[in-house]
Structure formats: C-alpha cells, structure tokens
Scaffold this motif. Structure first.
Motif, short mmCIF file in Angstrom:
data_model
loop_
_atom_site.label_atom_id
_atom_site.label_comp_id
_atom_site.label_asym_id
_atom_site.label_seq_id
_atom_site.Cartn_x
_atom_site.Cartn_y
_atom_site.Cartn_z
N LEU A 87 0.83 -1.21 0.00
CA LEU A 87 0.00 0.00 0.00
C LEU A 87 0.87 1.26 0.00
CD1 LEU A 87 -2.73 -1.06 2.61
CD2 LEU A 87 -2.85 -1.19 0.12
N LYS B 178 7.68 2.56 0.20
CA LYS B 178 8.55 2.05 1.26
C LYS B 178 7.61 1.27 2.15
CE LYS B 178 11.92 5.74 1.12
NZ LYS B 178 12.59 6.82 1.86
N VAL C 72 5.35 -0.49 4.46
CA VAL C 72 5.06 -0.85 5.85
C VAL C 72 3.76 -1.65 5.88
CG1 VAL C 72 4.56 0.01 8.15
CG2 VAL C 72 6.33 1.09 6.79
N ARG C 73 2.74 -1.17 5.17
CA ARG C 73 1.45 -1.86 5.16
C ARG C 73 1.21 -2.53 3.82
NH1 ARG C 73 -0.21 3.06 7.38
NH2 ARG C 73 -0.49 2.94 9.63
N HIS D 296 5.56 7.48 1.30
CA HIS D 296 5.77 7.24 2.73
C HIS D 296 4.59 6.55 3.38
CE1 HIS D 296 9.65 9.07 2.99
NE2 HIS D 296 9.23 10.09 2.27
N LYS D 297 4.82 6.11 4.61
CA LYS D 297 3.81 5.43 5.38
C LYS D 297 2.53 6.28 5.48
CE LYS D 297 3.24 3.52 10.04
NZ LYS D 297 3.82 3.48 11.39
N GLN E 88 -0.44 8.01 7.02
CA GLN E 88 -0.57 8.52 8.39
C GLN E 88 -1.95 8.21 8.97
OE1 GLN E 88 1.91 9.79 10.33
NE2 GLN E 88 3.12 9.06 8.61
N ILE F 285 -5.17 -7.25 5.93
CA ILE F 285 -4.14 -6.22 5.83
C ILE F 285 -3.07 -6.58 6.85
CG2 ILE F 285 -3.59 -3.77 6.16
CD1 ILE F 285 -6.28 -3.06 5.15
N ASP F 286 -1.82 -6.39 6.45
CA ASP F 286 -0.71 -6.78 7.31
C ASP F 286 0.25 -5.59 7.44
OD1 ASP F 286 1.00 -8.31 8.82
OD2 ASP F 286 1.09 -9.96 7.38
N ASN F 287 1.00 -5.56 8.53
CA ASN F 287 2.04 -4.55 8.71
C ASN F 287 3.37 -5.23 8.55
OD1 ASN F 287 -0.07 -2.94 9.65
ND2 ASN F 287 1.32 -1.87 11.03
N PHE F 288 4.24 -4.66 7.73
CA PHE F 288 5.53 -5.29 7.56
C PHE F 288 6.36 -5.17 8.83
CE2 PHE F 288 10.07 -4.69 7.02
CZ PHE F 288 10.39 -5.96 6.57
N GLU G 201 8.80 5.34 11.26
CA GLU G 201 8.32 6.16 10.15
C GLU G 201 9.36 6.09 9.03
OE1 GLU G 201 5.44 7.77 9.75
OE2 GLU G 201 4.67 7.37 11.77
N THR G 202 8.91 6.36 7.82
CA THR G 202 9.86 6.41 6.70
C THR G 202 10.30 7.85 6.47
OG1 THR G 202 8.02 6.62 5.15
CG2 THR G 202 8.85 4.41 5.57
N ASP G 203 9.56 8.78 7.08
CA ASP G 203 9.83 10.20 6.86
C ASP G 203 10.36 10.79 8.17
OD1 ASP G 203 9.68 12.95 6.53
OD2 ASP G 203 7.87 12.82 5.30
N LYS H 89 6.12 12.73 16.14
CA LYS H 89 5.18 11.68 16.56
C LYS H 89 5.68 10.96 17.80
CE LYS H 89 2.41 9.67 13.89
NZ LYS H 89 1.62 8.96 12.88
N LEU I 146 13.03 4.05 9.07
CA LEU I 146 13.05 2.74 8.39
C LEU I 146 14.44 2.38 7.84
CD1 LEU I 146 11.16 0.34 7.51
CD2 LEU I 146 10.87 1.49 5.34
#
Lengths: 312, 312
Positions: free
Chosen positions: A56, A59, A61-62, A196-197, A199, B64-67, B235-237, B244, B262
């Motif tokens: 999704l 980079k 993550v999801r 990016h991820k 938010q 849905i999955d989180n890496f 976060e990637t950013d 955060k 990341l």
C-alpha cells in the motif's frame, strides 16, 4: 482476448518495480526448461503456491495479503515429482514447502535438541519426519527435477510467472501450469502509490484499489498458448463457487478449473473441464486429496497431448 | 484517560472473536509471573514483536498486514535474557525468533543435508549457527526464563497483551513492557465484517477501516499502571518521526519512546524520555543496536524503580 486487456496488462508490467535478480532467474528457468528437451520425454509442470502481497506504500510498511498456507501447492509438488514430472515451484516466501507438511511450526527450534555434546540432534518424536523432509527435498534438487523460485509481492509473482511461461513455450503441450497461488484481484498501481507510510490521523481510513489485469488470459493465449492450464477457485460460499469456476473456464479457456470450498478443500474438490464437472475425493487410504487430483489432471493432459498430434 | 477511550476499548474486546486456548495462555502466564516473586529478584520484560494482521472477512481470505521482520524484538529478547531478565516473548507467527537471526530462510531445508546413512546433519557452512540457535533457545526455555506466546491477528495480539499486563501488575515497577510489534492503526470491526470472501466484480474496490482504540493508554493507566513502558515509532519520513515520538510519549505517558527511521533503524535509534532525546548507536564492536538500546533502557528502569521506593 481483446486489446484493452492486453493493454492493461502491458501497463501493469511497465509500471511495476523491477524484479530483483531478473537475469539470474531467467537463466535458471531457461536451463531447467532446456533439460526437458527434446519434448516427449519428461513433462514439466509450473506450480504456483501461497498468497501474494499488495503493498500500500512504496517504502512498504502496510500491505494487503491473501491467506494461503501453500499446503495444496506443496502437496501437489510431491505428487508431480513422484509421477516423474519436472517441477518449477513458484511459492510465497514462508508458505509450505514440499516434503515439510507434517512438520510443526519453526521445525528447527521445535524438532531439534542439544545432544549434550555441543552438537544437536532431532528429538525422537520428530526424527523420522525431519529426516524424510531433508532427504527427499535434497534428492529432488540434486536430480534436477525441482526448481524453487520464491516471491513475496504480486509484482514479483506475475513477473516470474511471465518469465516461466514464455520460456516454456518450446515444451508445447508437454508443459502444465497448475496455478494454485491465491493471487490478489486488487492492487495499488506503483505510480499512484504514496512514497511514505500512510498517516493515521483522526477517523477512519478510506482506500481505493484497482483491479489486477486478468493475467490468466495472457498466460493462456499469449505467453504459453499450447500449455495445459489449470487454475483454482476458492470461495467460502458454495453457491457462488461453481458458477465462478464454470465462468473462469469459459472466459479464460482453461483446460481445467479446480473448485475449492474453504471448509472441505482438504477432502474433496470439483474439477471443471470441457467435459463437465468431476468430483475428486480422497479415499480412506490416501493421505491427501492432491493424490487423486494430480492423477486426474495428468490423465487429462495425456488426452490433450494425444489429441493435438504426436510431437516425439 | 477519558471515558470515551475506555469505552471504545471495551467495545473492541466485547466484539472480538474469542481467543483460542485462552485458559491455557492465562495459566502459563500466571505461572511464569509467579516465579518472579517476591519482587526485587528477577525482573520481567514483556516483548512484543512482528506485525499484526487485520482480517477483512470473517472466514478470512484477505487481510491487511504490517511489515515487520521481528528482528528488533528477537534481538532484544537475547539481550534481556543475557541481562538476567525473564522474558515473555509475544511474537507474530513466522517472524524472527531469538538466537535464529543469522540463519537463512527455511533453515531446515537449507542448513541440513543427508548424511549418507539415512540420517541428516547440518552442512559444514551452517553448522555453528544452527547448533548455537538450538542450544541457546532450549537453554532459555529449560531454565524457565523464556515464555513464547505466538499470535497472528490484531485481535489475538491485543487479548494476549491484556492477559500479560493484568497478570504482571503484581510485579509493580519490576516489570517492563517493550512494545516493538508493528500494530495496525486500522481494522474492520468483527460485527461489521462480511461473512464471505469479498467478490471482485467490475471496477475498483473501496474499503473503509475503523481506527483501533489506543490500547497504549489502557496498558499504561489501567492494565499495568506501575510497569515501565517502552513503545516504538517507525516512520519512513524523518520529519514526521520525532514529532510523533514526542507526542506519543506525552499522550500515553510512556516512560520511553524509541524512534526508528526505516532506513537507519539497524544502526541507530533516538530514545525519547522525560529527560529529552538520547541518540543510541551501535559501535564498531557491537553486532546489534539492540545491545546499547537494551542497556540504556535497563538503566532507566533502575532509576525508575529507585525513585519509586524500595519494594524488597
């Protein structure tokens, strides 16, 4: 197939991220196919297995994933090897491997124990299955009858499938595609994907996913037009299942569509061919439904080869 | 925390599918915690690791999955065990296990070979890492310092975390939560979830996901109000990351928030505490950034215990 379908497939591949180690994969596949020549000797089957992920975010993550243990693909690989086929096994990383299906999770940690002498040994409870798994897997690799190509994402899966099918064209009707992987119908095109991820602000998240182009159509009519093609339909709702299986056979021109109902899929399946519906069930002496299923499909391919003329 | 948050958390658990083997898990956790009494002896840490899945259908085909490889949680488990902590390791099935991080994929098939005498042996290239992995893992289990609780879905993850935190209340400040799992922010509530597989008709698919209630708030203020709590932000950013991390510390009252970018997360992290930001980097002699990170957090917990009065 119509021009729009071919175009949307082209657009999918053009915008997909590049496949890592592409040249290495192409070379391994070509060498593996070459060893099946001249045709009429060993048949080859390309088995796909496990779910595909749809990232999704670039980079990643999801992602969205399709549930599939890979049990069917792994069991079928064993059956085809036993029947003398050479097998290209395209499987999702982490999903079931041939000869390993009776092992528990994390077999290294659960099946081995320290031997009290700085080494390790299989514990007595698991020794037989562990030894069989390693021995049979290595024997298949060593004799050159098994080529294992792992993937994770939908993009990797479709690129590898295209490489294998284009390369196997020369095997004509002696090649089978056995498409047991659970491939996503939806994806986020790479060009429209956020960098990016995503938010998590306040409130719910809305997502819109595009349809994946119908690659079965390309496989069947462009990539490998002579190969014997078997696809799978899995549904949780029996009422929908047979309609969709029949529709898939007609629409894509599959030689066989294997209809699975989620709850009963380990005991029985229904195979849809141009001759009608065939119930395939495992009997009391068979460990897996894949044994009669693979036997039935091999017989179907034999008729298909014979109907098409002799190549040897 | 306000009443709405508590209510939405209650609603989440009330509507979640029942946890399989709940009583067994509760009994194992209670027994593991009891062995840390009286407090002041062995400290205990609960480490969560790996991604969570969010089913999109009740008979789950898509999710849905989180890496998350689970590398951080597995490495940290090794460090805490070395430091004398008892570890409850709540990890995603299939993600990294402690002592196994230097092994290749599918270690059974890739690290073992037939020994030519109907048995198997580790191949010489992998023998040392394989033997170490099995020996150290079994030693941690055998001495009673490691309890391994695997999960797959978001529902399982949160139920297990609640069980562990409620049960560990009696360890007061001598318990740490080290929440390295990549937990989904969004989910489909079980009551509003479709029973059967979502059909791929024509055109794109739209989905709406609800926000997961902020369970960190409950953990910190209700489930285990005295425990030392560490959460992670990935976060990637980089621009978003520190804001955060600071916000999470303040909002949830975490004792430490570990900020990961990341791309650089295996070399360095920034730990946010009430005293400010602390850069933690691995030096040339350290295999993993988790070594200095865990040492730093243990020292922080020691101060926290001392500040709160003596319990022994």
């Amino acid at each position: 197939m119509d021009a729009t379908e071919a175009q949307s497939a082209e657009a999918f591949f053009a915008s997909a991220p590049p496949l890592k180690d592409r040249e290495v994969i192409v070379a391994r596949v070509e060498e593996f196919v070459r060893r099946r020549l001249p045709i009429g000797g060993t048949r080859m089957v390309c088995i796909t297995s496990g779910g595909t992920t749809v990232p999704l975010e670039r980079k990643c993550v999801r992602f969205i994933d399709n549930f599939s243990s890979g049990h069917r693909g792994a069991a079928s690989t064993e059956c085809f090897l036993k029947a003398g086929y050479a097998v290209i096994f395209i499987n999702r990383r982490g999903s079931a491997q041939p000869f390993c299906r009776s092992l528990p999770e994390d077999p290294l940690l659960t099946c081995f124990e320290p031997d009290g002498n700085k080494g390790i040994q299989p514990d007595p409870k698991h020794a037989v299955v562990v030894q069989e798994a390693v021995t049979e897997y290595h024997s298949a690799l060593k004799t050159g009858y098994l080529l294992h190509l792992p993937y994770t994402t939908l993009f990797e899966y479709l690129e590898i499938l295209r490489i294998v099918s284009l390369s196997s064209q020369q095997l004509q009707r002696h090649c089978m595609f056995y498409l047991a992987a659970a491939v996503s119908d939806f994806y986020v095109p790479w060009n429209s994907m956020v960098e990016h991820k995503i938010q998590s602000g306040v409130g719910p998240m809305a997502m819109e996913l595009a349809q994946v182009p119908k690659m079965l159509m390309l496989l069947r009519h462009v990539w490998a037009p002579e190969a014997f093609c078997v696809s799978f339909k899995l549904e949780t709702d029996t009422n929908i299942l047979m309609k969709k299986a029949e529709a898939a056979r007609e629409r894509y021109g599959m030689h066989a569509v294997v209809a699975n109902e989620l709850e009963t899929r380990k005991q029985k399946v229904i195979v849809v061919t141009s001759e009608g519906q065939k119930l395939v069930e495992k009997d009391a002496f068979q460990a897996d439904v894949e044994i009669p299923l693979v036997n039935f499909l091999i017989a179907q391919q034999t008729s298909y080869i014979e109907a098409g003329g002799v190549y040897v």
